[in-house]
Design a protein around this motif. Sequence first.
Motif, PDB file in Angstrom:
ATOM      1  N   HIS B  75     -10.352  -3.484 -11.581  1.00  0.00           N
ATOM      2  CA  HIS B  75     -10.899  -2.523 -12.542  1.00  0.00           C
ATOM      3  C   HIS B  75     -11.552  -1.329 -11.867  1.00  0.00           C
ATOM      4  O   HIS B  75     -11.571  -0.243 -12.406  1.00  0.00           O
ATOM      5  N   LEU B  76     -12.104  -1.583 -10.682  1.00  0.00           N
ATOM      6  CA  LEU B  76     -12.760  -0.476  -9.991  1.00  0.00           C
ATOM      7  C   LEU B  76     -11.741   0.568  -9.518  1.00  0.00           C
ATOM      8  O   LEU B  76     -12.050   1.749  -9.433  1.00  0.00           O
ATOM      9  N   THR B  77     -10.533   0.102  -9.216  1.00  0.00           N
ATOM     10  CA  THR B  77      -9.552   1.036  -8.653  1.00  0.00           C
ATOM     11  C   THR B  77      -9.072   2.065  -9.662  1.00  0.00           C
ATOM     12  O   THR B  77      -8.550   3.102  -9.284  1.00  0.00           O
ATOM     13  N   ASP B  78      -9.231   1.768 -10.945  1.00  0.00           N
ATOM     14  CA  ASP B  78      -8.942   2.793 -11.959  1.00  0.00           C
ATOM     15  C   ASP B  78      -9.714   4.063 -11.692  1.00  0.00           C
ATOM     16  O   ASP B  78      -9.278   5.156 -11.987  1.00  0.00           O
ATOM     17  N   ARG B  79     -10.909   3.854 -11.195  1.00  0.00           N
ATOM     18  CA  ARG B  79     -11.829   4.990 -11.075  1.00  0.00           C
ATOM     19  C   ARG B  79     -11.654   5.732  -9.756  1.00  0.00           C
ATOM     20  O   ARG B  79     -12.437   6.621  -9.457  1.00  0.00           O
ATOM     21  N   LEU B  80     -10.683   5.346  -8.980  1.00  0.00           N
ATOM     22  CA  LEU B  80     -10.402   6.134  -7.778  1.00  0.00           C
ATOM     23  C   LEU B  80      -9.592   7.351  -8.189  1.00  0.00           C
ATOM     24  O   LEU B  80     -10.139   8.336  -8.628  1.00  0.00           O
ATOM     25  N   ASP B  81      -8.285   7.217  -8.062  1.00  0.00           N
ATOM     26  CA  ASP B  81      -7.423   8.291  -8.521  1.00  0.00           C
ATOM     27  C   ASP B  81      -7.093   8.001  -9.975  1.00  0.00           C
ATOM     28  O   ASP B  81      -6.149   7.302 -10.278  1.00  0.00           O
ATOM     29  N   TYR B  82      -7.907   8.560 -10.868  1.00  0.00           N
ATOM     30  CA  TYR B  82      -7.763   8.168 -12.267  1.00  0.00           C
ATOM     31  C   TYR B  82      -6.447   8.604 -12.883  1.00  0.00           C
ATOM     32  O   TYR B  82      -6.095   8.177 -13.949  1.00  0.00           O
ATOM     33  N   LEU B  83      -5.736   9.513 -12.212  1.00  0.00           N
ATOM     34  CA  LEU B  83      -4.441   9.921 -12.766  1.00  0.00           C
ATOM     35  C   LEU B  83      -3.327   8.967 -12.352  1.00  0.00           C
ATOM     36  O   LEU B  83      -2.233   9.034 -12.884  1.00  0.00           O
ATOM     37  N   SER B  84      -3.583   8.130 -11.363  1.00  0.00           N
ATOM     38  CA  SER B  84      -2.583   7.137 -10.972  1.00  0.00           C
ATOM     39  C   SER B  84      -3.154   5.746 -11.152  1.00  0.00           C
ATOM     40  O   SER B  84      -2.888   4.854 -10.363  1.00  0.00           O
ATOM     41  N   SER B  85      -3.959   5.555 -12.192  1.00  0.00           N
ATOM     42  CA  SER B  85      -4.730   4.316 -12.277  1.00  0.00           C
ATOM     43  C   SER B  85      -3.837   3.089 -12.277  1.00  0.00           C
ATOM     44  O   SER B  85      -4.150   2.089 -11.637  1.00  0.00           O
ATOM     45  N   HIS B  86      -2.707   3.183 -12.951  1.00  0.00           N
ATOM     46  CA  HIS B  86      -1.844   2.003 -13.006  1.00  0.00           C
ATOM     47  C   HIS B  86      -1.353   1.620 -11.612  1.00  0.00           C
ATOM     48  O   HIS B  86      -1.315   0.441 -11.253  1.00  0.00           O
ATOM     49  N   ILE B  87      -0.997   2.617 -10.826  1.00  0.00           N
ATOM     50  CA  ILE B  87      -0.448   2.327  -9.498  1.00  0.00           C
ATOM     51  C   ILE B  87      -1.541   1.778  -8.582  1.00  0.00           C
ATOM     52  O   ILE B  87      -1.296   0.894  -7.760  1.00  0.00           O
ATOM     53  N   ASN B  88      -2.755   2.289  -8.746  1.00  0.00           N
ATOM     54  CA  ASN B  88      -3.861   1.753  -7.955  1.00  0.00           C
ATOM     55  C   ASN B  88      -4.100   0.278  -8.279  1.00  0.00           C
ATOM     56  O   ASN B  88      -4.293  -0.544  -7.386  1.00  0.00           O
ATOM     57  N   ASN B  89      -4.093  -0.042  -9.579  1.00  0.00           N
ATOM     58  CA  ASN B  89      -4.264  -1.438  -9.998  1.00  0.00           C
ATOM     59  C   ASN B  89      -3.198  -2.306  -9.360  1.00  0.00           C
ATOM     60  O   ASN B  89      -3.462  -3.387  -8.854  1.00  0.00           O
ATOM     61  N   GLU B  90      -1.986  -1.762  -9.421  1.00  0.00           N
ATOM     62  CA  GLU B  90      -0.842  -2.510  -8.919  1.00  0.00           C
ATOM     63  C   GLU B  90      -1.027  -2.825  -7.433  1.00  0.00           C
ATOM     64  O   GLU B  90      -0.714  -3.931  -6.988  1.00  0.00           O
ATOM     65  N   ALA B  91      -1.562  -1.856  -6.691  1.00  0.00           N
ATOM     66  CA  ALA B  91      -1.731  -2.048  -5.254  1.00  0.00           C
ATOM     67  C   ALA B  91      -2.642  -3.236  -4.972  1.00  0.00           C
ATOM     68  O   ALA B  91      -2.311  -4.098  -4.144  1.00  0.00           O
ATOM     69  N   VAL B  92      -3.761  -3.311  -5.673  1.00  0.00           N
ATOM     70  CA  VAL B  92      -4.679  -4.424  -5.439  1.00  0.00           C
ATOM     71  C   VAL B  92      -4.028  -5.736  -5.843  1.00  0.00           C
ATOM     72  O   VAL B  92      -4.095  -6.745  -5.125  1.00  0.00           O
ATOM     73  N   CYS B  93      -3.356  -5.739  -6.998  1.00  0.00           N
ATOM     74  CA  CYS B  93      -2.711  -6.957  -7.468  1.00  0.00           C
ATOM     75  C   CYS B  93      -1.658  -7.428  -6.488  1.00  0.00           C
ATOM     76  O   CYS B  93      -1.573  -8.614  -6.167  1.00  0.00           O
ATOM     77  N   LEU B  94      -0.848  -6.482  -5.999  1.00  0.00           N
ATOM     78  CA  LEU B  94       0.192  -6.847  -5.038  1.00  0.00           C
ATOM     79  C   LEU B  94      -0.432  -7.424  -3.780  1.00  0.00           C
ATOM     80  O   LEU B  94       0.053  -8.404  -3.216  1.00  0.00           O
ATOM     81  N   CYS B  95      -1.525  -6.811  -3.340  1.00  0.00           N
ATOM     82  CA  CYS B  95      -2.176  -7.273  -2.129  1.00  0.00           C
ATOM     83  C   CYS B  95      -2.672  -8.706  -2.307  1.00  0.00           C
ATOM     84  O   CYS B  95      -2.455  -9.567  -1.454  1.00  0.00           O
ATOM     85  N   VAL B  96      -3.294  -8.962  -3.451  1.00  0.00           N
ATOM     86  CA  VAL B  96      -3.809 -10.306  -3.717  1.00  0.00           C
ATOM     87  C   VAL B  96      -2.660 -11.296  -3.864  1.00  0.00           C
ATOM     88  O   VAL B  96      -2.695 -12.411  -3.330  1.00  0.00           O
ATOM     89  N   GLU B  97      -1.611 -10.885  -4.580  1.00  0.00           N
ATOM     90  CA  GLU B  97      -0.473 -11.776  -4.775  1.00  0.00           C
ATOM     91  C   GLU B  97       0.217 -12.097  -3.448  1.00  0.00           C
ATOM     92  O   GLU B  97       0.607 -13.239  -3.208  1.00  0.00           O
ATOM     93  N   ASN B  98       0.354 -11.094  -2.591  1.00  0.00           N
ATOM     94  CA  ASN B  98       0.943 -11.338  -1.277  1.00  0.00           C
ATOM     95  C   ASN B  98       0.099 -12.316  -0.490  1.00  0.00           C
ATOM     96  O   ASN B  98       0.624 -13.204   0.189  1.00  0.00           O
ATOM     97  N   ALA B  99      -1.205 -12.156  -0.575  1.00  0.00           N
ATOM     98  CA  ALA B  99      -2.085 -13.027   0.183  1.00  0.00           C
ATOM     99  C   ALA B  99      -1.999 -14.467  -0.322  1.00  0.00           C
ATOM    100  O   ALA B  99      -2.027 -15.412   0.456  1.00  0.00           O
ATOM    101  N   LEU B 100      -1.869 -14.594  -1.636  1.00  0.00           N
ATOM    102  CA  LEU B 100      -1.768 -15.934  -2.223  1.00  0.00           C
ATOM    103  C   LEU B 100      -0.353 -16.474  -2.142  1.00  0.00           C
ATOM    104  O   LEU B 100      -0.101 -17.611  -2.542  1.00  0.00           O
ATOM    105  N   GLU B 101       0.579 -15.647  -1.674  1.00  0.00           N
ATOM    106  CA  GLU B 101       2.014 -15.972  -1.659  1.00  0.00           C
ATOM    107  C   GLU B 101       2.471 -16.393  -3.054  1.00  0.00           C
ATOM    108  O   GLU B 101       3.118 -17.402  -3.260  1.00  0.00           O
ATOM    109  N   LEU B 102       2.100 -15.559  -3.991  1.00  0.00           N
ATOM    110  CA  LEU B 102       2.388 -15.824  -5.396  1.00  0.00           C
ATOM    111  C   LEU B 102       3.612 -15.008  -5.783  1.00  0.00           C
ATOM    112  O   LEU B 102       3.665 -13.806  -5.520  1.00  0.00           O
ATOM    113  N   GLU B 103       4.596 -15.655  -6.354  1.00  0.00           N
ATOM    114  CA  GLU B 103       5.793 -14.931  -6.784  1.00  0.00           C
ATOM    115  C   GLU B 103       5.649 -14.602  -8.256  1.00  0.00           C
ATOM    116  O   GLU B 103       5.596 -15.502  -9.096  1.00  0.00           O
TER     117      GLU B 103
END
Lengths: 344, 379, 158
Positions: B75-103
């Motif tokens: 949720h915090l990443t929305d407030r970084l580049d607010y015009l690309s908020s979806h992509i920022n969210n995605e980056a964190v989610c992907l990072c966490v999913e990769n770390a958890l090896e979650l498909e």
Amino acid sequence: MNSISNIIDWFINTGVLNMALIALIYLTVFALLGLFLVLLERKVAAWFQLRIGPNRVGYLGLFQTIADALKLVSKELTGTVKADKFLYNLAPYFVIVTSLMALAVFPFTKDLQAFDINIGIFFLIAISSIGVIGILLGGWSSNNKFALIGAMRSGVQTVSYELSVGLSLLTMVILTGSLQLSEIIEVQKSGWLIVQGHIPAIIAFMIYMIAGTAETNRAPFDMVEAESELGAGYHTEYSGMKFAYFFLAEFINMFIIAAIATTIFFGGWLSPFGITESLPWMGLFWFLVKTFVLVFLMMWFRWTFPRLRVDQLLTLEWKYLLPINLVNLVLMAVIVWLNLTIQI
Amino acid sequence: METAVLNSTTVKKSNFKSEEYFINMGPQHPATHGVLRLLLTIDGEIIKKVEPDLGYIHRSIEKMSESNSYQQIVHLTDRLDYLSSHINNEAVCLCVENALELEVPERVKVIRTILGELTRIASHTLWWGVMGMDVGALTTYFYGFRDREMINDIFEETCGARLTMNYNIPGGLMQDIHPNFVKRVKEFIPHFRSKLPEYDRLLTGNIIFQKRTKGVGVLSREDAINFGASGPVARASGYSCDVRKYHPYSALDKVNFTEALDTAGDSFARYKVRIAEMWESLNIIEQLIDNIPEGDFKVATNAVIKLPKGDFYQKVETARGEFGVYIISTGNKNPYRVKFRSPGLSNLSLLNHIAVGGKIGDLVATMATIDIVVPDIDR
Amino acid sequence: MNNEALQQTILSWFPDPEFPQPQFTEEGSQFLNLSTEPEQLHELMHLLKNNPETHFDYLFCLTGVDYGKELGVVYHLESTVHRHIMVVKVQTADRENPILDSVQDLWATANFHEREVFDFFGIKFKNHPNLKRLFLTDEWEGYPLRKDYVDETNMVVK
């Protein structure tokens, strides 16, 4: 008792009262005109920009700018602490007074003209170049760097484009043989000057419109304000009514530029093909129609073009407009000499 | 006494010495798009030095992340580049999913990509409007917003928010897409295809605009790489750096698209690259919108996500360039350290390099094409 | 170039066993990690950037980290030619006056990023031309992203 009636008599006999009355009427009418030009601009802008524009105050938002003016009047006048108070306060009057003065010489109809002098065009050119002093003063005395840059740009711009305005009008004076505005219109009874002078007149008109837009500091030549570069340019530090004077002057100047073009190129109050020649009061209608078409043209410029850069502005004037203008002047002289004008 | 002092200073100043002077552009200034402050050293109209003064909207999101759970960080990443908020969210989610090896399900990947490209178009339309405004053409702003509004409506229907969407969660999406989603996206594609040429007619082809941007703020390929530029800024200098091409994520490895490149490196090239990117984003969406696979919209994760010990990095391509999430985990429910690599900071750092020697107007045009979002820089 | 080849190439630059060798690891990370000593940092970075085999010319992320006892900086490097990625880590145990070499002469992007690290972690970068706080005000006391930073009014500590 006697002395008072003497004074009143003196006023009436010498025409001072007349003068004061006319001045008052002009002031009121053109202040209102300025306000409605602002409204027109906002409506035109909205039309260009997929918006509705002001539509809340009065029918179709007609009183919006009146309300804005009232708001500006009631606002506190703030200024910078280190401003040169005298010049700072003087500047807006310089601008508004010169633009109102220019209105005096226009023949709105055959009879409706406040001040018919035989050097009308010369007077207009002279007056319009005084306004820039107000802008320079305002920018310099505000003690603000953005305002100063804006004022300096304005100086450069007006000095340059003054030449083109003057020369393109001079081109037309060759055709008319007179500087008096009423006489210029008389000449046009045998065809508007843009028709009489054909090619050189059209070139002169185009140069005049470009230079005239630059004279009024409007986009694409609004380097003086350039809100994305300088905030608000020379009037950054002005508020309330003093700001309104600058603002109003810009719109009245726009009207003046269009009115000069109407008078010089499009026959002033003359109706097209003389269709309403029997109704002299229709002159006012035709004058305003022509003027507002040109005003609309200037608004069209503003809402479609990006802004030039300051060096490009000078390049345009000194490398293109001025040489073309000089050649055009000679061309017009040749055409008049060889009697190649079109007379209807 | 006083007059004597006055006279001596007047005499000194009367010999017309020209001096450079400082001017504060911002933090409240129309061209700085928020609260960026530029200290300009100017000689007349010519820029001698540009020094950004940052931090006016610094919220220390990286420090805040250290005491938040991974779901909260999204949720915090929305407030970084607010015009690309979806992509920022995605980056964190992907990072966490990769770390958890979650498909995550294919459906999630495709929806994420579509929304990401819509975000990119929305961001670029806003940029286009503001770009025009910065060079003085005020009308562009409203044309850009007209089309952005359609995308925002789509977002609102599906995500419930128009700007800070929070649609991604580690493991998938917050909820399934709205039944109207496909229909409205399909309406948008032909609409925007017909409107993009309008953009060209209004601004791209304008002679004044071209004069204002061509040859202004030229950035060479070497400098782009050296300054860590990314996104359209780098690609306009001929540096092919699209993360979507080189490190594809979500469904981007399944789509065909060409990376918008230019070699001129000036403001006009950056402008053209962004316009071309909008066309490409439309192509990507078109390829995916008909083939959203059926399936779940998320996979179950533990309520408290604990990442394994280690370093995790995920880079994505936002509308402004390469956005990176670097998480150092010690195996707790909170990250040990989170770093957001913002494209804006690197892109801004080259402003001094390319703006010096230009006029004030050039600086504004250059800044517009660098397309900074200040919260993204300040974090 | 794959990670093993990279490792071999880099090790071949430091044949002297007396000299501290860079430590490699791939554990807990998707990239090749390289740990080096502060004294070696600039030389290693110079080689990494300018050697045509490695050619790491794109520094895409520069992160300051407080490891508890040590302060460190993590450099994420990418080659625009070979498209390989590597991570370089450096640590210093001196918390009072941590000094590392600046790499802003190699990658201009490090200029701002090192200022950010200085701002938040207080790591001083030698040979940095303009090392002052980037985001915080000049009067700010302490370095907020350090783990031992306390601010009782503004921080909510769970």
